[in-house]
Scaffold this motif. Structure first.
Motif, short mmCIF file in Angstrom:
data_model
loop_
_atom_site.label_atom_id
_atom_site.label_comp_id
_atom_site.label_asym_id
_atom_site.label_seq_id
_atom_site.Cartn_x
_atom_site.Cartn_y
_atom_site.Cartn_z
N ILE A 240 -26.63 -59.21 99.58
CA ILE A 240 -25.86 -58.54 98.53
C ILE A 240 -25.64 -57.07 98.88
O ILE A 240 -24.57 -56.51 98.61
CB ILE A 240 -26.56 -58.70 97.15
N ASP A 241 -26.65 -56.44 99.50
CA ASP A 241 -26.50 -55.04 99.90
C ASP A 241 -25.47 -54.89 101.01
O ASP A 241 -24.59 -54.01 100.95
CB ASP A 241 -27.84 -54.47 100.36
N LEU A 242 -25.57 -55.75 102.01
CA LEU A 242 -24.63 -55.71 103.13
C LEU A 242 -23.20 -55.97 102.65
O LEU A 242 -22.25 -55.32 103.09
CB LEU A 242 -25.03 -56.74 104.18
N LEU A 243 -23.06 -56.92 101.74
CA LEU A 243 -21.74 -57.25 101.18
C LEU A 243 -21.11 -56.03 100.51
O LEU A 243 -19.94 -55.71 100.73
CB LEU A 243 -21.86 -58.41 100.17
N ASN A 244 -21.89 -55.34 99.70
CA ASN A 244 -21.37 -54.18 98.98
C ASN A 244 -21.04 -53.01 99.92
O ASN A 244 -20.05 -52.30 99.70
CB ASN A 244 -22.37 -53.73 97.92
N ILE A 245 -21.84 -52.82 100.95
CA ILE A 245 -21.56 -51.75 101.92
C ILE A 245 -20.27 -52.04 102.67
O ILE A 245 -19.43 -51.15 102.86
CB ILE A 245 -22.74 -51.60 102.90
N LEU A 246 -20.08 -53.29 103.08
CA LEU A 246 -18.87 -53.68 103.80
C LEU A 246 -17.64 -53.55 102.90
O LEU A 246 -16.57 -53.12 103.35
CB LEU A 246 -19.00 -55.11 104.32
N MET A 247 -17.78 -53.91 101.63
CA MET A 247 -16.65 -53.77 100.70
C MET A 247 -16.28 -52.31 100.51
O MET A 247 -15.09 -51.96 100.44
CB MET A 247 -16.98 -54.42 99.35
N LEU A 248 -17.28 -51.43 100.45
CA LEU A 248 -17.03 -50.01 100.31
C LEU A 248 -16.26 -49.47 101.51
O LEU A 248 -15.25 -48.76 101.36
CB LEU A 248 -18.35 -49.26 100.16
N LEU A 249 -16.69 -49.82 102.71
CA LEU A 249 -16.04 -49.35 103.92
C LEU A 249 -14.61 -49.89 104.02
O LEU A 249 -13.69 -49.20 104.45
CB LEU A 249 -16.85 -49.78 105.15
N PHE A 250 -14.43 -51.13 103.60
CA PHE A 250 -13.11 -51.76 103.65
C PHE A 250 -12.13 -51.07 102.70
O PHE A 250 -11.02 -50.71 103.08
CB PHE A 250 -13.24 -53.24 103.29
N ILE A 251 -12.54 -50.85 101.46
CA ILE A 251 -11.66 -50.21 100.48
C ILE A 251 -11.36 -48.77 100.85
O ILE A 251 -10.23 -48.29 100.67
CB ILE A 251 -12.28 -50.28 99.07
N ALA A 252 -12.35 -48.07 101.40
CA ALA A 252 -12.12 -46.70 101.84
C ALA A 252 -11.06 -46.66 102.93
O ALA A 252 -10.22 -45.75 102.98
CB ALA A 252 -13.41 -46.08 102.34
N ALA A 253 -11.09 -47.65 103.82
CA ALA A 253 -10.08 -47.71 104.88
C ALA A 253 -8.71 -48.06 104.34
O ALA A 253 -7.69 -47.60 104.85
CB ALA A 253 -10.51 -48.75 105.93
N MET A 254 -8.68 -48.86 103.29
CA MET A 254 -7.41 -49.30 102.72
C MET A 254 -6.69 -48.21 101.94
O MET A 254 -5.49 -47.99 102.10
CB MET A 254 -7.64 -50.49 101.76
N SER A 255 -7.42 -47.51 101.09
CA SER A 255 -6.68 -46.66 100.15
C SER A 255 -7.35 -45.38 99.71
O SER A 255 -6.68 -44.48 99.21
CB SER A 255 -6.39 -47.47 98.87
N ALA A 256 -8.65 -45.22 99.87
CA ALA A 256 -9.29 -44.07 99.22
C ALA A 256 -10.50 -43.57 100.00
O ALA A 256 -11.60 -44.06 99.85
CB ALA A 256 -9.71 -44.44 97.80
N ARG A 257 -10.26 -42.53 100.84
CA ARG A 257 -11.39 -41.92 101.56
C ARG A 257 -12.34 -41.21 100.61
O ARG A 257 -13.51 -41.04 100.92
CB ARG A 257 -10.85 -40.94 102.60
#
Length: 407
Positions: free
Chosen positions: A160-177
């Motif tokens: 669950i921790d790894l999933l949330n970290i990866l989602m954070l990195l993904f969204i930051a790359a997509m739209s919001a640094r």
């Protein structure tokens, strides 16, 4: 750390950093966001001291007062694990919907991350933007920071921790640094709340990793721009120029508007006070364009909350920012007392104060989304626990036990 994670301290620190990066002299081929630096005049300095002094004073008083407001014990007993699972589900919904939405627009749009033009993805997301399911992608700032905190505290990786970290990195790359900066602030707040003290070398390593991560996102967005405009293929140099531009340029605009104080005073409009409310913020008039008085790149849009408010409502803005700082710092002070994850409300508002040198965030969709998500998840946990306790009580009563309510 306890002194840094306060609204008044955060405002003072961030404004000082913006001023420092603005006042440093740079070469003519170094991007700063402007060509002609504003004059550092006594009148302008006085006006800005009055502005930020009002914010710092009001937030200091409000925070102290908020800490005296009695806590709700039920909210303080929220199960953090259940909250974390619920906020993770919200993040997954936001990320999943984002992927489906982008694929429906253009399946090849994700390639923009690798060719240095990821800003095109952001343009697609903000075309006809309104608060909705797409806004849930911002929740990864909460779940991701909790995931990183768990990794540091537990020193082991959970799915669950790894999933949330990866989602954070993904969204930051997509739209919001800015989610990265926001998550760093949330992470520090969570570690401080859990009384985890990081050694200095960890801060150094973390700072280096943050710089490299921001460099990667900068490259994915506009490396092509720096190559064509400034003739550099160095990601490090481009990242430094990006930081200087976005951090220092708001002080350039603030100084320029303060230097032209009388011109903006003539356009004072009390009706524009409504702009500080989320629902009505799109319907105010800005009768005077500060860009006619200040040299600043047209692509830079977050150029100081002082400029946005003062150029639209004149002297009324000083009263508005003082009341705003007082009210939200009271809320911060109150929620700083909680041990459950509802204290994240304090950190979200702290982020608003940390960005006030460049943008008025209190009425923005991202902040509303995060606050609503925390409140909804917290109330759901309270409801689930209460329902479970009620069910257990009924089962005991059916078995012939007498159960007394001691609440």
């Amino acid at each position: 750390m306890k002194y840094i994670l306060k609204p008044y301290s955060m405002v003072l620190i961030t404004v000082a950093i913006s001023f420092f990066l603005w006042v440093i002299p740079y070469s003519s081929n170094f991007r700063t966001g402007y060509s002609a630096k504003e004059n550092l005049t006594g009148n302008a300095i006085f006006i800005l001291i009055l502005w930020y002094g009002s914010i710092i004073t009001a937030s200091f008083i409000g925070y102290r007062f908020g800490k005296k407001i009695k806590m709700n014990k039920r909210l303080d007993e929220i199960d953090n694990d259940k909250f974390y699972k619920l906020i993770t589900i919200l993040s997954m919904v936001g990320v999943g919907y984002l992927i489906i939405y982008l694929l429906s627009v253009n399946p090849e749009i994700f390639l923009n991350i690798f060719n240095g033009s990821a800003n095109q993805i952001k343009a697609v997301l903000y075309a006809n933007y309104s608060i909705g399911l797409l806004s849930l992608r911002y929740v990864v700032a909460i779940s991701g920071s909790i995931g990183i905190a768990n990794l540091i505290i537990n020193k082991r990786v959970k799915v669950i921790d790894l999933l949330n970290i990866l989602m954070l990195l993904f969204i930051a790359a997509m739209s919001a640094r800015l989610l990265i900066i926001m998550s760093v602030l949330f992470l520090l707040g969570i570690l401080f709340k859990k009384k985890i003290i990081l050694k200095k070398r960890y801060f150094l390593v973390g700072t280096i990793l943050l710089f490299l991560l921001l460099g990667f996102y900068n490259n994915s967005r506009n490396m092509e721009f720096y190559e064509n405009r400034y003739g550099t293929d160095s990601s490090v140099v481009a990242n430094v120029m990006e930081i200087v531009t976005y951090v220092g340029s708001p002080f350039q605009v603030s100084m320029g508007v303060a230097n032209n104080f009388n011109q903006f005073m003539a356009w004072s409009n009390s009706d524009n006070v409504l702009m500080v409310f989320p629902v009505l913020k799109k319907y105010y008039d800005v009768p005077i364009d500060y860009r006619n008085y200040v040299d600043i790149e047209s692509s830079l849009t977050t150029n100081s909350a002082f400029v946005d408010l003062f150029s639209s409502m004149g002297l009324y803005s000083f009263l508005v920012i003082t009341i705003t700082s007082l009210v939200f710092s009271i809320i911060m002070g109150h929620f700083s007392q909680y041990r459950s994850y509802i204290f994240l409300i304090e950190l979200i508002l702290l982020y608003c104060f940390s960005e006030i040198w460049r943008i008025y965030l209190f009425n923005q969709g991202i902040i509303l989304t995060l606050l609503i998500s925390i409140i909804v998840c917290s109330l759901l946990v309270v409801f689930l626990i209460r329902r479970k306790n009620t069910s257990n009580t009924k089962n005991l009563q059916k078995r012939g036990f007498y159960v007394q309510d001691i609440n």
